[in-house]
Design an enzyme around this catalytic site. Structure first.
Site, PDB file in Angstrom:
ATOM      1  N   THR A  20       5.413   0.383  -1.578  1.00 20.58           N
ATOM      2  CA  THR A  20       4.731  -0.782  -0.994  1.00 20.58           C
ATOM      3  C   THR A  20       5.562  -1.443   0.093  1.00 20.58           C
ATOM      4  OG1 THR A  20       3.453  -1.228  -2.996  1.00 20.58           O
ATOM      5  CG2 THR A  20       3.800  -3.078  -1.506  1.00 20.58           C
ATOM      6  N   ASP A  96       6.154   1.177  -8.753  1.00 19.09           N
ATOM      7  CA  ASP A  96       5.513   1.846  -9.890  1.00 19.09           C
ATOM      8  C   ASP A  96       6.540   2.545 -10.781  1.00 19.09           C
ATOM      9  OD1 ASP A  96       3.014   1.036  -9.153  1.00 19.09           O
ATOM     10  OD2 ASP A  96       2.361   2.972  -8.355  1.00 19.09           O
TER      11      ASP A  96
END
Length: 333
Positions: A20, A96
């Site tokens: 991200t 993640d």
């Protein structure tokens, strides 16, 4: 003071894996994907020029969910080669898998130079993007002499977490990373790292990872028939069980787990996220921790299930035998 008399800035290698923090939308304006380079990430933080002499490496440009054990082993090999000429390392990646990357690197990284992993919960095009502040905190920590010898740390939201304890505990919050049962090992105070306490380094696992191995994680749930256990017996080199509470499973699982543990390592952990598997408190018959350990399962102690899986996988891939695996878990837990 004569500028030429000032000490040289510490050298910090910034290695980007994507995630991200490196994501942006394309010209169509649709969902974001990894597009930014390490140079882009550093350019968003002008203060870094006064903090360290930066070396930038674009190692991968993928979401965190795509990372593989081989990627992290390759990162560890690079870090181990560069530890003697680098003050510290910063790794940016997707959140993640960040807690798992941190733990695996902590097992494989042998040098004293600190490794600080960070990322972002908001991509660069969102209001209040947290990537630049996290990168600044990570670089300052990597260049901090007090962080030497601490292994792998995670810098997020001005907190510093040890790889051994850190977990992602929220899907979207900018304060997503915590260390249940332990707390952060440090904070950034007025922009400077403050270390509160240190932990002993984990025993290292030698590279390269010389053999393939398959290790999966199965979680105990209310009323589960454990059908996946039948498949595991034929396919796996090792198994981690995320058990109820202090190390309990449905009674219908007990015999199958014992049979499997006679052939491959089976590690017993708790699905709770904090606390330890016990050894002999509960003895209510099939499925208690006393019963399961008696059937040959390995006590995972305080290791949360995902990290126990990585430890078992790394041990198997380094060709450790069953006795060595048992001894390693006794040390790491």
């Amino acid at each position: 003071m004569d500028p030429t008399s000032q000490a040289p800035l510490p050298r910090v290698l910034v290695l980007s894996l994507g995630g991200t923090i490196a994501m942006a939308a394309d010209t169509t304006g649709r969902g974001v994907a990894p597009r930014l380079t390490a140079e882009d990430l550093v350019a968003a933080v002008p203060e870094l020029a006064a903090e360290a002499a930066l070396e930038l490496v674009d190692f991968r440009k993928i979401p965190g969910a795509w990372l593989e054990v081989e990627d992290i082993a390759a990162v560890a090999e690079l870090l181990n080669k560069r530890s003697s000429d680098t003050a510290g390392f910063v790794i940016t990646q997707g959140t993640d898998t960040l807690e798992e990357t941190a733990y695996l690197l902590d097992l494989l990284h042998t040098g004293d130079a600190p490794v600080v992993i960070t990322g972002a919960m908001r991509n660069a095009q969102m209001a209040g993007a947290d990537g630049p502040a996290n990168v600044l905190a990570a670089v300052r920590t990597a260049a901090c002499p007090e962080a030497r010898g601490m292994g792998v740390l995670v810098a997020f939201a001005d907190e510093l977490h040890a790889a051994r304890h850190v977990q992602k505990t929220h899907s979207t919050s900018t304060c997503a990373f915590t260390s249940p049962g332990a707390g952060p090992v440090g904070h950034l105070v007025e922009g400077q790292p403050r270390i509160h306490f240190t932990l002993p380094r984990q025993a290292h696992i030698d590279l390269p990872l010389v053999r393939p191995a398959s290790v999966e994680l199965i979680e105990a749930t209310l009323g589960s028939e454990g059908l996946l256990l039948d498949d595991a017996a034929a396919r796996l080199d090792g198994l981690v069980v995320a058990a109820f509470g202090a190390g309990h499973v449905p009674r219908t699982w007990a015999q199958r787990l014992g049979d499997l543990a006679a052939r491959v390592p089976v590690v017993l952990t708790s699905r709770t996220g904090a606390g330890s598997v016990l050894t002999h408190t509960y003895d209510f018959g099939p499925g208690s921790e006393t019963d399961l350990l008696g059937r040959g399962l390995i006590n995972g102690g305080r290791l949360e299930p995902r990290k126990a899986r990585l430890l078992l996988l790394a041990l198997l891939r380094s060709a450790s035998d069953h006795a060595s695996i048992q001894a390693a878990f006794a040390t790491h837990r």
